[in-house]
Design a protein around this motif. Sequence first.
Motif, PDB file in Angstrom:
ATOM      1  N   ARG A 173       6.630   3.325 -29.577  1.00 52.92           N
ATOM      2  CA  ARG A 173       7.942   3.314 -30.234  1.00 52.92           C
ATOM      3  C   ARG A 173       8.235   1.897 -30.742  1.00 52.92           C
ATOM      4  NH1 ARG A 173       9.571   7.470 -29.739  1.00 52.92           N
ATOM      5  NH2 ARG A 173      10.797   7.770 -27.855  1.00 52.92           N
ATOM      6  N   THR A 185       8.391   6.218 -34.476  1.00 49.67           N
ATOM      7  CA  THR A 185       7.453   6.725 -33.481  1.00 49.67           C
ATOM      8  C   THR A 185       6.057   6.672 -34.090  1.00 49.67           C
ATOM      9  OG1 THR A 185       9.112   8.169 -32.496  1.00 49.67           O
ATOM     10  CG2 THR A 185       6.802   8.702 -32.065  1.00 49.67           C
ATOM     11  N   ALA A 199      13.048   8.853 -33.045  1.00 55.57           N
ATOM     12  CA  ALA A 199      12.409   9.003 -31.730  1.00 55.57           C
ATOM     13  C   ALA A 199      11.949  10.444 -31.599  1.00 55.57           C
ATOM     14  CB  ALA A 199      13.385   8.629 -30.627  1.00 55.57           C
ATOM     15  N   GLU A 206       7.512   0.712 -25.774  1.00 55.42           N
ATOM     16  CA  GLU A 206       8.460   0.430 -26.852  1.00 55.42           C
ATOM     17  C   GLU A 206       8.470  -1.061 -27.145  1.00 55.42           C
ATOM     18  OE1 GLU A 206      12.240   2.510 -27.349  1.00 55.42           O
ATOM     19  OE2 GLU A 206      13.232   0.549 -27.234  1.00 55.42           O
TER      20      GLU A 206
END
Length: 244
Positions: A173, A185, A199, A206
């Motif tokens: 992410r 994503t 997302a 992330e």
Amino acid sequence: METAEFIETLDREGRLMAAAAERAGSDADVPGCPGWRVRDLVGHTGAVHRWAASFVAEGHTAPRPIADPPDLDGTALTDWFRAGHRHLVDTLAAAPPDVDCWHFLPAPAPLAFWARRQAHETAVHRFDAESAAAGTPSDVGTEFAADGIDELLRGMHARERSRVRSEKPRVLRVRATDVPDAVWTVRLSGEPPVTERGATADAECEIAGPAGALYLALWNRRPLPEVTGDASLADLWRRTSGVG
């Protein structure tokens, strides 16, 4: 951002780059491009500017190689760079919106592609030149940076030449913390990354931060702002995401 805004940004970034290159001097090392000196940076960017302008100005509908830069140095080199940069800006500004020419990423129109791509090309290398000049590089605008993250993830790394690959499927992410809904994503596999806006799947790692810092980090010009989850995915990005 609109095409005219990209052209304005390209104009500003190119002028800043030339000034920074003169301050740094041709022999200065370029931190973001290992093995390059400022003369290499200026020669490369100037050659790309002329290459890009040729498609729009001459209507080429097939790819063409980038010509080698001339054997120049110092002021002669930055003068050559400024002339090519001016020609690119003027060519884009004068081109009809429906100009037909080759381009290498999906875009609403070829003109929109070249304005956007050259604005980001020049902004990253402006940062390189300012870094070589041993000063504090100027910031990248938030909206422009968010757009550049999108272009990098959904455009540049969607191509076959991307080296960001994983033996097993992984999900990364990317989140710009200062821009609403600026979330991506990135699905990794043995094929080129597939990036979706939003997302859209659970992520193992992330990478997050303000858009300007994140933009430069994803181009490997600054450290990644914040990494949560499996840091090996962030490390994979750092090791393999260089764009040739």
